[in-house]
Design a protein around this motif. Structure first.
Motif, mmCIF file in Angstrom:
data_model
loop_
_atom_site.group_PDB
_atom_site.id
_atom_site.type_symbol
_atom_site.label_atom_id
_atom_site.label_comp_id
_atom_site.label_asym_id
_atom_site.label_seq_id
_atom_site.Cartn_x
_atom_site.Cartn_y
_atom_site.Cartn_z
ATOM 1 N N ILE A 38 0.874 -1.007 -0.160
ATOM 2 C CA ILE A 38 0.005 -0.079 0.056
ATOM 3 C C ILE A 38 0.743 1.446 -0.172
ATOM 4 O O ILE A 38 0.677 2.172 -0.679
ATOM 5 C CB ILE A 38 -1.235 0.161 1.364
ATOM 6 N N ALA A 39 1.756 1.376 1.096
ATOM 7 C CA ALA A 39 2.836 2.598 0.668
ATOM 8 C C ALA A 39 2.672 2.750 -0.677
ATOM 9 O O ALA A 39 3.509 3.779 -0.775
ATOM 10 C CB ALA A 39 4.294 1.891 1.773
ATOM 11 N N GLN A 40 3.151 1.775 -1.350
ATOM 12 C CA GLN A 40 3.706 2.077 -3.005
ATOM 13 C C GLN A 40 2.777 2.568 -3.587
ATOM 14 O O GLN A 40 2.852 3.674 -4.739
ATOM 15 C CB GLN A 40 4.001 0.561 -3.246
ATOM 16 N N GLY A 41 1.267 3.417 -3.016
ATOM 17 C CA GLY A 41 0.410 4.223 -4.124
ATOM 18 C C GLY A 41 -1.347 3.326 -3.180
ATOM 19 O O GLY A 41 -1.442 2.145 -3.073
ATOM 20 N N GLU A 42 -2.346 3.998 -4.007
ATOM 21 C CA GLU A 42 -3.217 3.801 -3.704
ATOM 22 C C GLU A 42 -3.735 2.508 -4.294
ATOM 23 O O GLU A 42 -3.168 2.024 -5.693
ATOM 24 C CB GLU A 42 -3.666 4.934 -4.406
ATOM 25 N N LYS A 96 -7.170 -0.726 12.747
ATOM 26 C CA LYS A 96 -5.929 -0.131 14.396
ATOM 27 C C LYS A 96 -5.716 1.359 13.409
ATOM 28 O O LYS A 96 -4.626 1.786 14.175
ATOM 29 C CB LYS A 96 -4.951 -0.571 13.660
ATOM 30 N N GLY A 97 -6.411 2.196 13.058
ATOM 31 C CA GLY A 97 -5.740 3.471 12.566
ATOM 32 C C GLY A 97 -5.092 3.647 11.499
ATOM 33 O O GLY A 97 -4.766 4.559 11.311
ATOM 34 N N LEU A 98 -4.476 2.278 10.795
ATOM 35 C CA LEU A 98 -3.380 2.914 9.827
ATOM 36 C C LEU A 98 -3.963 3.328 8.451
ATOM 37 O O LEU A 98 -2.971 3.316 7.617
ATOM 38 C CB LEU A 98 -2.880 1.508 9.490
ATOM 39 N N THR A 100 -4.809 4.422 1.099
ATOM 40 C CA THR A 100 -3.191 4.586 1.545
ATOM 41 C C THR A 100 -2.870 4.600 2.506
ATOM 42 O O THR A 100 -3.639 4.136 3.605
ATOM 43 C CB THR A 100 -3.462 5.755 0.308
ATOM 44 N N LEU A 101 -1.793 4.309 3.134
ATOM 45 C CA LEU A 101 -1.300 4.715 4.574
ATOM 46 C C LEU A 101 -1.554 6.399 4.786
ATOM 47 O O LEU A 101 -1.039 6.735 4.501
ATOM 48 C CB LEU A 101 0.288 4.191 4.253
ATOM 49 N N ALA A 149 4.602 5.671 10.063
ATOM 50 C CA ALA A 149 5.114 4.401 11.354
ATOM 51 C C ALA A 149 5.104 3.725 11.448
ATOM 52 O O ALA A 149 5.633 3.146 12.179
ATOM 53 C CB ALA A 149 4.174 6.046 12.238
ATOM 54 N N TYR A 150 4.004 3.035 11.715
ATOM 55 C CA TYR A 150 3.983 0.953 12.158
ATOM 56 C C TYR A 150 4.701 0.424 11.173
ATOM 57 O O TYR A 150 5.881 -0.247 11.427
ATOM 58 C CB TYR A 150 1.939 0.897 11.710
ATOM 59 N N LEU A 151 4.631 0.755 9.609
ATOM 60 C CA LEU A 151 5.390 0.283 8.950
ATOM 61 C C LEU A 151 6.601 0.023 8.959
ATOM 62 O O LEU A 151 7.720 -0.964 8.937
ATOM 63 C CB LEU A 151 5.121 0.611 7.342
ATOM 64 N N ALA A 152 6.983 1.614 9.196
ATOM 65 C CA ALA A 152 8.666 1.637 9.689
ATOM 66 C C ALA A 152 9.364 1.052 10.458
ATOM 67 O O ALA A 152 10.447 0.356 11.289
ATOM 68 C CB ALA A 152 9.031 3.142 10.022
#
Length: 108
Positions: free
Chosen positions: A20-24, A57-59, A77-78, A84-87
């Protein structure tokens, strides 16, 4: 690769968030992505369960839009909490990967 389901369960949230971080994107596309990576045992229902958990979780930021192929879809999308969760996930993953390598090499 077969037999990966149990091992992947703990990491699946991170894999989905990284995509998801790569795009919608949307659920079915995520399932196709996982299949293309070789995770053939991951079914669409599992992906939607993970997405629902991440949403609760609100992510994720979620937008509902009509699809040209049928009913409305949820597009993900993130949000900042998701980033922050992904990091944090990648930090934990690096620790685990390093430790497992040491174990495999007989250094632990």
């Amino acid at each position: 690769m077969t037999g990966m389901t149990e091992l992947l369960k703990g990491a699946l949230e991170g894999v989905v968030l990284a995509h998801i971080a790569q795009g919608e994107t949307y659920g079915y596309e995520i399932t196709q992505y996982l299949t293309a990576l070789g995770f053939d045992e991951i079914v669409e229902g599992t992906v939607y369960t993970v997405l629902l958990r991440l949403e609760k979780k609100g992510l994720l930021a979620v937008a509902r839009r009509k699809s040209p192929l049928g009913p409305q879809r949820k597009f993900y999308t993130l949000n900042e909490a998701g980033k922050a969760y992904l990091a944090a996930f990648w930090e934990k993953w690096q620790f685990l990967a390093t430790t497992m390598t040491h174990i495999q090499e007989g250094k632990a």
